[in-house]
Design a protein around this motif. Structure first.
Motif, PDB file in Angstrom:
ATOM      1  N   VAL B 246      24.458  17.324 -12.428  1.00 33.78           N
ATOM      2  CA  VAL B 246      23.247  18.017 -12.867  1.00 33.78           C
ATOM      3  C   VAL B 246      23.042  19.305 -12.068  1.00 33.78           C
ATOM      4  N   ALA B 247      22.737  20.403 -12.759  1.00 34.56           N
ATOM      5  CA  ALA B 247      22.400  21.650 -12.077  1.00 34.56           C
ATOM      6  C   ALA B 247      21.585  22.500 -13.029  1.00 34.56           C
ATOM      7  N   ASN B 248      20.906  23.505 -12.497  1.00 36.64           N
ATOM      8  CA  ASN B 248      20.277  24.455 -13.397  1.00 36.64           C
ATOM      9  C   ASN B 248      21.374  25.364 -13.917  1.00 36.64           C
ATOM     10  N   TYR B 249      21.863  26.233 -13.064  1.00 45.21           N
ATOM     11  CA  TYR B 249      22.985  27.096 -13.419  1.00 45.21           C
ATOM     12  C   TYR B 249      24.246  26.371 -12.972  1.00 45.21           C
ATOM     13  N   VAL B 250      25.163  26.111 -13.889  1.00 43.01           N
ATOM     14  CA  VAL B 250      26.375  25.377 -13.538  1.00 43.01           C
ATOM     15  C   VAL B 250      27.345  26.338 -12.845  1.00 43.01           C
ATOM     16  N   ASP B 251      27.467  26.184 -11.542  1.00 41.50           N
ATOM     17  CA  ASP B 251      28.231  27.104 -10.701  1.00 41.50           C
ATOM     18  C   ASP B 251      29.639  26.560 -10.478  1.00 41.50           C
ATOM     19  N   SER B 252      30.640  27.331 -10.871  1.00 42.36           N
ATOM     20  CA  SER B 252      32.017  26.808 -10.844  1.00 42.36           C
ATOM     21  C   SER B 252      32.485  26.500  -9.420  1.00 42.36           C
ATOM     22  N   THR B 253      32.027  27.263  -8.441  1.00 44.86           N
ATOM     23  CA  THR B 253      32.454  27.001  -7.059  1.00 44.86           C
ATOM     24  C   THR B 253      31.941  25.655  -6.576  1.00 44.86           C
ATOM     25  N   ALA B 254      30.641  25.404  -6.825  1.00 48.32           N
ATOM     26  CA  ALA B 254      30.072  24.119  -6.411  1.00 48.32           C
ATOM     27  C   ALA B 254      30.778  22.975  -7.139  1.00 48.32           C
ATOM     28  N   ILE B 255      31.037  23.158  -8.429  1.00 44.03           N
ATOM     29  CA  ILE B 255      31.710  22.120  -9.210  1.00 44.03           C
ATOM     30  C   ILE B 255      33.100  21.844  -8.632  1.00 44.03           C
ATOM     31  N   LYS B 256      33.807  22.910  -8.280  1.00 49.27           N
ATOM     32  CA  LYS B 256      35.160  22.728  -7.750  1.00 49.27           C
ATOM     33  C   LYS B 256      35.142  22.030  -6.388  1.00 49.27           C
ATOM     34  N   ASN B 257      34.039  22.180  -5.656  1.00 55.46           N
ATOM     35  CA  ASN B 257      33.956  21.506  -4.363  1.00 55.46           C
ATOM     36  C   ASN B 257      33.953  19.979  -4.493  1.00 55.46           C
ATOM     37  N   PHE B 258      33.611  19.470  -5.687  1.00 54.94           N
ATOM     38  CA  PHE B 258      33.718  18.016  -5.892  1.00 54.94           C
ATOM     39  C   PHE B 258      35.184  17.591  -5.906  1.00 54.94           C
ATOM     40  N   ASN B 259      36.070  18.592  -6.324  1.00 59.62           N
ATOM     41  CA  ASN B 259      37.457  18.452  -5.933  1.00 59.62           C
ATOM     42  C   ASN B 259      38.337  17.578  -6.826  1.00 59.62           C
ATOM     43  N   SER B 260      37.818  16.512  -7.414  1.00 59.67           N
ATOM     44  CA  SER B 260      38.750  15.569  -8.036  1.00 59.67           C
ATOM     45  C   SER B 260      38.493  15.301  -9.511  1.00 59.67           C
ATOM     46  N   PHE B 261      37.723  16.184 -10.183  1.00 62.41           N
ATOM     47  CA  PHE B 261      37.569  16.002 -11.620  1.00 62.41           C
ATOM     48  C   PHE B 261      38.774  16.591 -12.353  1.00 62.41           C
ATOM     49  N   ASP B 262      39.213  15.896 -13.412  1.00 63.67           N
ATOM     50  CA  ASP B 262      40.356  16.386 -14.180  1.00 63.67           C
ATOM     51  C   ASP B 262      39.901  17.181 -15.397  1.00 63.67           C
ATOM     52  N   ALA B 263      38.677  16.920 -15.854  1.00 64.87           N
ATOM     53  CA  ALA B 263      38.157  17.606 -17.040  1.00 64.87           C
ATOM     54  C   ALA B 263      36.637  17.438 -17.064  1.00 64.87           C
ATOM     55  N   PHE B 264      35.987  18.249 -17.909  1.00 63.24           N
ATOM     56  CA  PHE B 264      34.531  18.195 -18.006  1.00 63.24           C
ATOM     57  C   PHE B 264      34.086  18.024 -19.452  1.00 63.24           C
ATOM     58  N   VAL B 265      33.015  17.257 -19.626  1.00 66.95           N
ATOM     59  CA  VAL B 265      32.316  17.252 -20.909  1.00 66.95           C
ATOM     60  C   VAL B 265      31.035  18.025 -20.673  1.00 66.95           C
ATOM     61  N   ASN B 266      30.804  19.035 -21.493  1.00 65.97           N
ATOM     62  CA  ASN B 266      29.708  19.960 -21.292  1.00 65.97           C
ATOM     63  C   ASN B 266      28.579  19.687 -22.278  1.00 65.97           C
ATOM     64  N   THR B 267      27.418  19.280 -21.749  1.00 70.97           N
ATOM     65  CA  THR B 267      26.273  19.009 -22.623  1.00 70.97           C
ATOM     66  C   THR B 267      25.281  20.174 -22.571  1.00 70.97           C
ATOM     67  N   ALA B 268      25.613  21.219 -21.812  1.00 81.57           N
ATOM     68  CA  ALA B 268      24.707  22.367 -21.674  1.00 81.57           C
ATOM     69  C   ALA B 268      25.098  23.438 -22.693  1.00 81.57           C
ATOM     70  N   CYS B 269      25.004  24.683 -22.347  1.00 79.85           N
ATOM     71  CA  CYS B 269      25.372  25.779 -23.257  1.00 79.85           C
ATOM     72  C   CYS B 269      26.810  25.600 -23.738  1.00 79.85           C
ATOM     73  N   PRO B 270      27.026  25.543 -25.058  1.00 81.71           N
ATOM     74  CA  PRO B 270      28.392  25.295 -25.551  1.00 81.71           C
ATOM     75  C   PRO B 270      29.359  26.438 -25.245  1.00 81.71           C
ATOM     76  N   ARG B 271      28.833  27.550 -24.739  1.00 80.33           N
ATOM     77  CA  ARG B 271      29.708  28.682 -24.414  1.00 80.33           C
ATOM     78  C   ARG B 271      30.109  28.705 -22.940  1.00 80.33           C
ATOM     79  N   LEU B 272      29.652  27.721 -22.206  1.00 80.86           N
ATOM     80  CA  LEU B 272      30.001  27.613 -20.793  1.00 80.86           C
ATOM     81  C   LEU B 272      31.519  27.525 -20.622  1.00 80.86           C
ATOM     82  N   GLY B 273      32.175  26.852 -21.566  1.00 86.88           N
ATOM     83  CA  GLY B 273      33.624  26.687 -21.518  1.00 86.88           C
ATOM     84  C   GLY B 273      34.390  27.994 -21.655  1.00 86.88           C
ATOM     85  N   ASP B 274      33.716  29.070 -22.112  1.00 85.28           N
ATOM     86  CA  ASP B 274      34.384  30.377 -22.170  1.00 85.28           C
ATOM     87  C   ASP B 274      34.876  30.775 -20.786  1.00 85.28           C
ATOM     88  N   ASP B 275      34.180  30.274 -19.768  1.00 86.81           N
ATOM     89  CA  ASP B 275      34.558  30.578 -18.387  1.00 86.81           C
ATOM     90  C   ASP B 275      35.488  29.516 -17.811  1.00 86.81           C
TER      91      ASP B 275
END
Lengths: 302, 302
Positions: B246-275
């Motif tokens: 959970v986050a307000n703005y989904v920040d890729s650096t913070a997400i990467k710090n979790f380190n061990s996810f292989d993929a994401f399911v995005n329930t927020a802005c559907p254009r987030l995956g553009d990045d």
């Protein structure tokens, strides 16, 4: 129970194991995915949005005194370390009579042992408590009181820990680092002097600024709108333009999109200015505002 | 009145003039300094933190239907444009009988004139309204209904506007852009096909993932915890690990710090995956979850 877990950046890599353990106990777990930079930075907005019953905030000690709209449980994250390498400090501390000893929260439980090791060199160890700190000898990014409060009573500072973030803000020039990660011992006097010169350069840079952005963070341990309004009004009285900028996480790209600020007054985390290169403009902390205003007045009256 | 002004990134450069104008009228003004990516992205947390009476949100049209804890006034930001360059489209549209016409909110007031210009070529123009849109012919980053709703009834799409963000998600392959900034006319069929192939590749990439992060944004126009929990449970049923982030703005650096996810399911802005390049992992939108689950099931049953 619905629980939101929050980890600082360096501990996010261990987050999932904690989540699984709590799920096994029957709790519904979500992880805060926002950056987290300190005990001041609680994921209150996320917790409210998902209606969490509780936040467990890892890696920091109690800090925020404000009444919180959601229960917060602080879980410290003590890190063990082999202390044998401290013997290397004997040579460096030759002739020193008294030192201020400080560390960060994850090593604070080791301080009694570190103290004993140093006392064996015949040195007097002084520990003090900062204003925002929970423990004696604990440094925070925004609070070096553990050292400031024994100023004048010691010959130098001994910082037990890794990284430059915490020791950089220390007011004493002579700082010996005992680094438990690299098991090395070294002085960072040069780096501290450079850090201070940079802060001074920002103040001088801000002196010429016509348009100020006053940075306010909504992080519950950082929010200071009153201070921001005061800064704005004082600058306006002196003929400068000033506008309040509010955000949770102060993002340099968004700030730069405003395009025409010449400098910033920062009422949020006082270490935000460490990233001044990202902002490309001088950043002056609220604590330095008085000095800035005096400079402005003295230039005007010349 | 205490007012928080919010501008999307492209309009932040004009923000201060608006702030000054409102201050002249006697209001207390603060600016949201957070990034703002759409009408879904209201600065509610900032407004509550500084106890603002109202948010004025510039540059987008009404979008959020949820009951808001603070008053929000949408101020659109219509941009004028010289339409003479549309004549260049005649050659490109030779042989075309009917087109779907669409644009973004800042040009939507020009659509009647654009329509007339195109009708002079003897073409039938069809306008439709998307589910989240306020106006006929209005595209949103998350809603191309203005085009989807006339599918089968047109030979191609005409997009009036600049930038690739909005037209990229159009489902029809044949898209002619009328760009009022560069005053040029060009097909973007190739770019749209590439965008689709990339989305497809992410789906295939996610098929092999063992550990999923389910992204939830607290932005009031994006929050979908129910969908996220459903995604988590369906993936777990199929033996995959899944955790809510959970986050307000989904920040890729913070997400990467979790380190061990292989993929994401995005329930927020559907254009987030553009990045997706920033995240370095496949990102599958909630709308594509069914397809992903079918793929997982079909591989399993082979």
């Amino acid at each position: 129970m619905r629980i939101l877990l929050q980890f600082p950046e360096g501990l996010k890599q261990n987050a999932i194991e904690y989540a699984k353990e709590l799920e096994r106990k029957g709790h519904a777990i979500s992880l805060s995915a926002s950056p987290c930079f300190g005990a001041c930075d609680l994921a209150i907005d996320e917790a409210l949005a998902i209606k969490a019953d509780k936040i467990i905030h890892y890696g920091h000690a109690e800090f925020v005194n404000a009444k919180l709209p959601v229960k917060v449980e602080y879980q410290e994250y003590p890190i063990a370390a082999d202390l044998a390498f401290i013997a290397k400090a004997k040579k460096e501390l030759k002739g020193i009579k008294a030192v201020a000893l400080a560390t960060t929260v994850q090593y604070v439980q080791l301080l009694p042992k570190v103290k004993k090791s140093l006392e064996k060199f015949g040195i007097k160890i002084r520990l003090a408590k900062g204003h925002f700190a929970k423990y004696e000898g604990q440094l925070l990014g925004c609070d070096t009181g553990a050292i400031a409060n024994v100023k004048g009573k010691v010959d130098c500072v001994v910082y037990f820990g890794a990284g430059m973030f915490h020791p950089l803000a220390i007011e004493t020039e002579k700082v010996l680092v005992l680094n438990p990660v690299t098991k090395t011992v070294y002085w960072i006097t040069e780096e501290i002097m450079r850090f201070r010169r940079r802060r001074r350069a920002m103040l001088i840079g801000a002196l010429e600024a016509k348009r100020f952005g006053i940075l306010v963070s909504t992080k519950i341990g950082q929010l200071n709108l009153t201070g921001a309004l005061r800064a704005r009004d004082e600058l306006r009285k002196r003929g400068r333009e000033a506008h309040i900028l509010v955000a949770n996480y102060v993002d340099s790209t968004a700030i730069k999109n405003f395009n025409s600020f010449d400098a910033f007054v920062n009422t949020a985390c006082p270490r935000l200015g460490d990233d001044y290169e990202l902002f490309e403009k001088p950043i002056v902390n609220l604590a330095e505002l008085g000095e800035l205003l005096n400079l402005i007045d003295s230039v005007k009256n010349k």
